[in-house]
Design an enzyme around this catalytic site. Structure first.
Site, PDB file in Angstrom:
ATOM      1  N   GLU B  71       4.202  -1.196  -9.700  1.00 27.94           N
ATOM      2  CA  GLU B  71       4.383  -1.605 -11.087  1.00 27.94           C
ATOM      3  C   GLU B  71       5.840  -1.780 -11.483  1.00 27.94           C
ATOM      4  O   GLU B  71       6.186  -2.694 -12.223  1.00 27.94           O
ATOM      5  CB  GLU B  71       3.703  -0.600 -12.040  1.00 27.94           C
ATOM      6  N   PHE B  94      -4.573  -0.770 -15.899  1.00 23.07           N
ATOM      7  CA  PHE B  94      -4.797   0.303 -16.879  1.00 23.07           C
ATOM      8  C   PHE B  94      -3.465   0.693 -17.521  1.00 23.07           C
ATOM      9  O   PHE B  94      -2.481   0.893 -16.828  1.00 23.07           O
ATOM     10  CB  PHE B  94      -5.426   1.523 -16.202  1.00 23.07           C
ATOM     11  N   ASP B  96      -2.475   3.282 -18.590  1.00 22.03           N
ATOM     12  CA  ASP B  96      -2.012   4.590 -18.117  1.00 22.03           C
ATOM     13  C   ASP B  96      -0.938   4.444 -17.028  1.00 22.03           C
ATOM     14  O   ASP B  96      -0.145   5.350 -16.815  1.00 22.03           O
ATOM     15  CB  ASP B  96      -3.195   5.375 -17.554  1.00 22.03           C
ATOM     16  N   HIS B 140      -7.112   7.091 -16.747  1.00 24.57           N
ATOM     17  CA  HIS B 140      -7.519   5.692 -16.900  1.00 24.57           C
ATOM     18  C   HIS B 140      -8.158   5.427 -18.264  1.00 24.57           C
ATOM     19  O   HIS B 140      -8.933   4.492 -18.395  1.00 24.57           O
ATOM     20  CB  HIS B 140      -8.529   5.287 -15.817  1.00 24.57           C
TER      21      HIS B 140
END
Lengths: 321, 342, 378
Positions: B71, B94, B96, B140
């Protein structure tokens, strides 16, 4: 290798400008007139200038918190930079970025960056822009040996390889991440890290402009020709502390003095120019004098420049509200 | 005009914007899926819940970019690409996972314009799923829009229906600022009439989904539907409610909220994010500060407890705000009378 | 016994209506009504409309309470003579409700409209047809500035009983392409003529509302053989005035609060403008290309705050029958436009009516169109 007289002149001028700019900041900072932190690039000039000598306006660089040299090498105006560092409204970032955030996107300068490891992911994006917009541009991430241990940097080496991006990762290895030596903090070698991602690796003595110029040419032309990313490991020494005011008690006495006397990139450049009759000393002297005047004028102007207005506080958070 | 699901509405918005503007690209983990697999099937997933399905086929792999599970690099790359001429829509899967790339959002994309003195444009959209109700447990299921709302420089969109999602996503893609676009994963199959042509819904303009005289309910994202249901049931009891869907938490249409509270004097806020420093506290502070004289009852917040999102269905149901909890809160503020001073 | 008991059921306003809300009763229980008296206000997702009693009698029961949402065909009230015993009425209600099955598709039968998008000169034109089983000259409905084919929601179903009726969205409107060219009546009329050709219409009755009236006039001028008759409802082209407060407000207002007073200028009874009507116009205005299209039309047709295209002269040359229908309280295009027309033109003015008689006085307008078309023209 052949380097044109024009490139040599401009490169020397850029290195001298960086040196004067940083040495002057060192002096001015001590007077207490400059707010915040300043991280100086003295001694590392040949790295930024040797790399940027191969870049045009359509190419992009991302820099570090030690970013003044990269800005000047990429062509950002010194008066605007000086005004910015003094927190003036006329600064390149209107006094809202300061030393650590000088940027000029119109020149492909994606910004100095206050976050260690902030630049490499951005450079993957800039390289993606060059690739998809087909402008033949290359994106170059300057980052230090400290940032080479950031996950964001290692992820970027992977992503650039996976996406086959025209990106060059320039590790400016000055031996220290803040106050901790890279001999302690960096496991393995930069070379093995490049190899781990299947990326070509080049290294050079960063105090020798000609060595940097040559190695950077290989790394950048590799990326520009569509062969994917490359890593350039530049060995350097930092002449001042991590930031101004750092007493550098972690360095042995004489370490910096030795660097200054033996590995000054400007002295080495003049020596080489004289040895092979590239540029006359008088030309270089003229540059030195002109640069000194330019920096003097920039400091005078910055000190006189207007401060930001209260309304600037809330401006430019968004393009549209 | 035809019935479209929340998922289709988002897919159509992406597709239409990619057709309109070649600079729009999408990237993320398995937004196509299948690269490097042994079957050779491309577009195997089209996003983990199928939202980006079919885009690879139409736009090709230059514009529909699968990323490594990495990410920090690709969200940062999206920011860098946005600052240098592309208009990326990056999918964070997600929300999160923002823990892996918060720097790229918070310190880079969000700050460029301000710290570069107004000279940068970062037309970046980050799409991510949020919300509980899927038995996806603590890592999640979070509703992290308050986290992004807290960061100046970001715009934050929490669409409440398929129609809203399409218009707000097209607006997000055309916007020149970084936008966090949060999709409640429980809503993907909800359907309603959505125009076939492209359209935009402006940011910072709240939508009144119900108009009433007694109580104002401010609700976010999926909670808007819950609030509407509660309002319809309460109408039969004689309590008429205004329901405000702010659409964007940043910018926040505080004017509409204050106007409605001025009319009703009673306020319930429904927010499925963790209760400390969330949107409910933000709106409550706004109203307490700006509309104190209009208030006829204490402000009530319908929010989860200050716990991670639990796994077991019974616990997750207890965790989330519900129509019943909203009704109870509305009844209590509707019945509240200021005690006479002795 | 039950012949004397008349069930009042939820009406179907418009082709898409499946349920409606009994907004309010306008007649109290026990009151005597004539057929055609308004007895209740029914609210649909698009519009609130008066419901007229289907028969004469005493309103004995209000089965549906105010505010109740019911499917089309559901029992809402009972009309009966005063002497019918309550027990009979109770029995009727329970029998009705036992046998009532909400079945929207069944009740509509052949009149169910078909909606499709047609390609006309590189434009997508959204067309809604109904009554295609009927022979005879079809009726083509042209809406006005900022409207769409749902402006005919009260008109199309009623006239479909005996005639093929075609409504469509003009370029720049509804679900049609948003390219309006120069936005002039000439340009729209060209598209309408091309649409007629695509739909294989050799001859049509044309009803045009507002700007659609000007387009109809232009069409009669340029394609007299196509136009069998003209029904002009509050048309542009006959006068000079235009409410720029409305035109500019319609273009500029982007929130419910600001749009509501603008739309209220369209009607005499301001309560007709529902939340949903406002919402659907806001949604229309959000579509790509709509605002530029509306601005072009406004600039071309209403430059300097006056109507730019006088079309009265068409009435001198056009040989087909013409009728003009106008609300006396029209705030957009003054009813004065209906004065001093050639003698051959039938003019009907509706009292207490604004710019949209086809919504506000739909039974009257439907009757007027029906009678006009049936009186030897079809």
């Amino acid at each position: 290798m052949q380097i044109s007289r024009d490139i040599l002149t401009r490169s020397y001028q850029a290195m001298r400008t960086i040196r004067e700019f940083e040495e002057r900041l060192h002096v001015e900072f001590a007077t207490g007139e400059i707010p915040g932190f300043v991280h100086l690039y003295c001694g590392e000039e040949a790295s930024g200038v040797g790399v940027c000598a191969h870049l045009g306006k359509t190419d992009t660089i991302a820099s570090t918190h030690r970013g003044h040299g990269h800005c000047i090498a990429k062509g950002v105006a010194v008066d605007g930079m000086m005004a910015e560092i003094y927190g003036r409204r006329t600064g390149v970032c209107r006094g809202k970025g300061g030393s650590m955030h000088i940027a000029d996107l119109s020149l492909g300068m994606l910004g100095a960056n206050g976050i260690v490891g902030g630049g490499p992911p951005l450079i993957c994006g800039a390289a993606l822009s060059h690739k998809l917009l087909k402008d033949n541009g290359v994106a170059v991430a300057f980052y230090g040996d400290g940032a080479s241990n950031e996950g964001s940097t290692l992820e970027s080496l992977n992503l650039a390889t996976v996406w086959h991006l025209p990106a060059v990762f320039v590790v400016e290895d000055n031996g220290y991440g803040e106050a901790t030596g890279s001999s302690y903090a960096c496991a393995g070698t930069q070379k093995d890290r490049a190899a781990g991602f299947g990326m070509p690796y080049f290294e050079c003595d960063g105090t020798d402009f000609f060595a940097v110029y040559e190695a950077a040419e290989e790394a950048i032309s590799h990326a520009r020709s569509g062969k994917g990313p490359a890593m350039l490991h530049v060995h350097l020494a930092r002449w001042y502390g991590h930031f101004e005011g750092d007493a550098m008690s972690y360095r042995v006495n004489g370490e910096v003095t030795k660097e200054r006397s033996e590995r000054d990139c400007l002295v080495k450049f003049r020596q080489r120019a004289a040895d092979v009759s590239l540029l006359e000393a008088s030309v270089l002297d003229e540059i030195d004098a002109a640069v000194k005047n330019e920096i003097d004028a920039a400091v005078v102007a910055a000190k006189k420049a207007p401060l930001p207005e209260a309304e600037d506080l809330t401006r430019d958070v968004y393009v549209s509200y | 005009m035809s019935k479209k699901s929340f998922r289709q509405a988002i897919n159509e918005a992406l597709r239409q914007e990619m057709r309109r503007d070649p600079r729009v690209i999408i990237m993320g983990e398995d937004v196509a899926g299948g690269r490097g697999g042994t079957s050779g099937v491309q577009d195997a997933w089209g996003g983990v819940l199928g939202v980006t399905k079919g885009l690879l086929t139409e736009f090709g792999e230059d514009r529909v970019l699968d990323t490594p599970i990495s990410e920090a690099s690709y969200i940062g790359a999206a920011a860098g690409a946005a600052a240098t001429g592309l208009r990326p829509v990056a999918e964070l899967m997600f929300v999160d996972f923002v823990g892996c790339c918060l720097d790229q959002i918070m310190n880079q994309a969000a700050k460029f314009r301000y710290m570069f003195g107004g000279k940068a444009r970062t037309p970046l959209v980050i799409r991510a799923m949020y919300g509980a109700g899927f038995n996806a447990a603590a890592q999640h299921s979070q509703a992290l829009y308050p986290l992004f709302t807290h960061i100046p420089g970001l715009k934050v969109v929490v669409p409440s229906s398929p129609y809203e999602a399409k218009g707000l996503l097209i607006q997000a893609i055309r916007d020149d600022d970084p936008v966090i676009f949060l999709e409640n994963k429980v809503m993907y199959d909800e359907e309603e009439d959505v125009p076939d042509d492209p359209y935009t819904i402006p940011f910072g303009e709240a939508n009144l989904t119900r108009e009433g005289n007694d109580v104002t309910i401010v609700a976010f994202g999926r909670m808007v539907g819950f609030a509407n249901q509660a309002a319809d049931r309460l109408e039969k009891e004689g309590i008429s409610c205004t329901v405000i869907d702010p659409r964007t938490t940043s910018p926040l249409d505080s004017g509409t909220i204050l106007d409605c509270v001025a009319d009703t004097g009673r306020l319930v806020i429904v927010d499925e994010s963790s209760p400390r420093c969330n949107l409910a506290t933000d709106v409550a502070a706004l109203v307490a500060e700006e509309a104190f004289d209009a208030l006829k009852a204490p402000i009530r917040r319908v929010v989860p407890p200050h716990t991670p999102v639990p796994f077991a269905t019974i616990l997750e149901n207890l965790y989330l705000p519900s129509v019943e909890k909203i009704e109870a809160a509305v009844r209590s503020v509707a019945a509240y009378r200021v005690k006479e001073e002795v | 016994m039950s012949e004397t008991i008349t069930p009042i059921t939820m009406p179907k306003f418009g082709l898409a209506m499946t349920e409606g809300k009994l907004a309010s009763w306008s007649t109290p229980v026990g009151a005597t009504v004539k057929a055609g008296d308004e007895i209740a206000d029914i609210e649909t997702s698009k519009i609130t409309n008066g419901y007229e009693s289907p028969a004469a009698g005493v309103l004995r029961r209000q089965v549906a309470p105010e505010g109740e949402m019911l499917p089309v065909g559901a029992l809402i009230g009972i009309l009966a003579d005063a002497d019918v015993p309550d027990s009979d009425i109770d029995a009727f209600i329970s029998r009705f409700n036992e046998s009532f099955i909400s079945d929207d598709s069944g009740s509509a039968g052949n009149d169910e409209p078909t909606r499709k998008v047609t390609e006309v000169e590189n434009l997508k034109i959204s067309v809604q047809e109904s009554g295609s089983q009927h022979d005879g000259i079809p009726l083509l409905l042209i809406h006005g500035f900022g409207g769409d084919l749902t402006n005919w929601m009260m008109t199309q179903p009623a006239l479909t009983e005996t005639r093929r009726v075609i409504a469509f969205d003009l370029p720049g409107h509804g679900e049609s392409s948003k390219d309006v060219g120069d936005g002039s009546p000439v340009s729209f009329a060209t598209t309408v003529a091309a649409l007629a050709e695509v739909l294989d219409l050799q001859r049509v009755h044309v009803a045009g509302h507002s700007l659609g009236g000007a387009i109809a006039l232009e069409l009669a001028k340029t394609h007299p053989d196509l136009v069998a008759s003209l029904t002009l409802i509050a048309p542009a082209g006959l006068g000079q005035d235009i409410s720029m407060t409305f035109i500019n407000g319609f273009i500029e207002a982007d929130r419910r609060k600001t749009l509501e007073p603008v739309l209220q200028q369209l009607v005499h009874d301001k309560s007709l403008i529902t939340r949903q009507m406002i919402e659907s116009i806001i949604r229309y205005k959000r579509l790509d290309g709509v605002i530029p299209a509306l601005k072009t039309i406004a600039e071309t047709n209403f430059h300097d705050g006056r109507q730019a295209f006088p079309l009265r002269s068409v009435l001198e040359t056009y040989s087909g029958p013409v009728q003009v229908l106008w609300g006396e309280q029209d705030e957009i295009l003054s009813v004065a436009g209906s004065e001093d027309l050639p003698d051959a033109v039938t003019v009907i003015r509706y009292p207490d009516t604004g710019h949209m008689p086809q919504l506000e006085k739909s039974p009257d307008v439907n009757k007027a169109i029906k009678n006009f078309l049936d009186s030897g023209n079809s």
